[in-house]
Design a protein around this motif. Structure first.
Motif, PDB file in Angstrom:
ATOM      1  N   LEU A  60       0.774  -1.286  -0.126  1.00  0.00           N
ATOM      2  CA  LEU A  60       0.080   0.184   0.168  1.00  0.00           C
ATOM      3  C   LEU A  60       0.882   1.381  -0.115  1.00  0.00           C
ATOM      4  O   LEU A  60       1.833   1.233   0.787  1.00  0.00           O
ATOM      5  CB  LEU A  60      -0.882  -0.112   1.191  1.00  0.00           C
TER       6      LEU A  60
ATOM      7  N   GLY B 219      -2.606   4.925   0.713  1.00  0.00           N
ATOM      8  CA  GLY B 219      -3.234   3.850   0.208  1.00  0.00           C
ATOM      9  C   GLY B 219      -4.657   3.391   1.103  1.00  0.00           C
ATOM     10  O   GLY B 219      -4.326   3.459   2.338  1.00  0.00           O
TER      11      GLY B 219
ATOM     12  N   LYS C  84      -3.584   3.086   5.312  1.00  0.00           N
ATOM     13  CA  LYS C  84      -1.997   3.084   5.528  1.00  0.00           C
ATOM     14  C   LYS C  84      -1.568   4.194   6.457  1.00  0.00           C
ATOM     15  O   LYS C  84      -0.994   3.987   7.625  1.00  0.00           O
ATOM     16  CB  LYS C  84      -1.216   3.160   4.247  1.00  0.00           C
TER      17      LYS C  84
END
Length: 291
Positions: free
Chosen positions: A104, A108, A165
């Motif tokens: 990620l 993300g 994230k």
């Protein structure tokens, strides 16, 4: 990267392989959006994959300390002692989710699509892996199709866990999401009624129609409308989207329609055949054989 030949300026990619053999060849932080629709409970036959955790997650996964120093190992141990079936399932899924965290981007978002049998376990362990502050939503996808039990409330929903994230800078564009009609349009202005409302965390959406144009014949195919909301909200045009339980390739079909790019992975030969027919000649297909 590796023998995949993947590059950020390259073509869309479908890889026919066990996903855990492919993911380490993709670079850190490459994907603003990852959508995963894994088998809901694969059972004991997947437990042989458990030896790959350290290789997939690196030092932090090997010593069983969660990202950010959280009590990941303790929580996981308690759940293992509670359910042998869950332990087997998580030994299959855990190293793949560790890879998802690595892949990620800083902005993300991960969407993990499960059902009622596993989602509560996954929620606790993803809190340890990502951090509770990185939990964004639990989406309930409600539908009305199939058998109806007379001995309990019929089960007519799936769960989609949403983690980011970094909770300070994830991408979410509500303006790009399709809107729904108000349930009581008379209670809002005509202008609002005409515009519709932003979907909540409960999504009422039919399954793929057995006779509709979307139907590919793949048993676990998900409707494009569900993926359209996810891709529209949590990625921007030109972004790369990753789905390493790709199945019928709905993620890729939606990504193309919305101007995104994709990497899809599946080890099922039937799934790859369906994707080959569905995604067209602009997609690069790679087969990675087991060592």
């Amino acid at each position: 990267m590796g023998d995949l030949g993947w590059a950020v300026d390259g073509p869309n990619l479908v890889v026919h392989a066990d996903n855990l053999s492919v993911l380490p060849d993709l670079p850190d932080g490459a994907f603003p959006l990852i959508y995963l629709d894994p088998p809901f409970n694969t059972g004991r036959t997947q437990s042989r994959q458990s030896t790959t955790v350290e290789r997939a997650g690196g030092e932090r996964a090997g010593d069983r300390v969660g990202f950010g120093g959280r009590s990941y190992a303790t929580t996981k141990g308690l759940l293992y002692s509670y359910s042998d079936t869950f332990a087997d399932y998580w030994q299959f899924l855990e190293p793949r989710l560790i890879e998802a965290w690595r892949l990620l981007s800083d902005t993300g978002t991960l969407y993990l699509h499960l059902d009622y049998r596993e989602v509560h376990y996954a929620k606790v362990l993803l809190d340890g892996l990502f951090g509770r502050e990185c939990f964004l939503n639990e989406i309930v996808w409600a539908y009305d199709y199939g058998a109806r039990s007379k001995r309990r409330w019929p089960t007519k929903h799936d769960n989609i866990l949403v983690y980011v994230k970094d909770p300070a800078k994830y991408h979410f564009d509500s303006a790009e999401v399709d809107r729904e009609p108000y349930m009581a349009p008379g209670l809002v202005t005509p202008e609002k009624a005409a515009l519709g409302k932003l979907p909540t965390d409960v999504w009422w959406h039919t399954i793929v129609s057995p006779t509709g144009r979307e139907k590919t014949g793949y048993a676990t195919q998900k409707p494009e409308g569900i993926l359209r909301r996810i891709v529209s909200a949590s990625s921007a045009p030109g972004d790369w989207v990753l789905d390493f339980f790709a199945g019928s390739g709905t993620t890729g079909a939606v990504a193309v329609a919305l101007g995104r790019r994709f990497v899809l992975v599946d080890e099922n030969e039937t799934a790859v055949d369906v994707m080959r027919a569905r995604l067209g000649s602009d997609t690069r297909f790679v087969a990675r054989r087991p060592d």
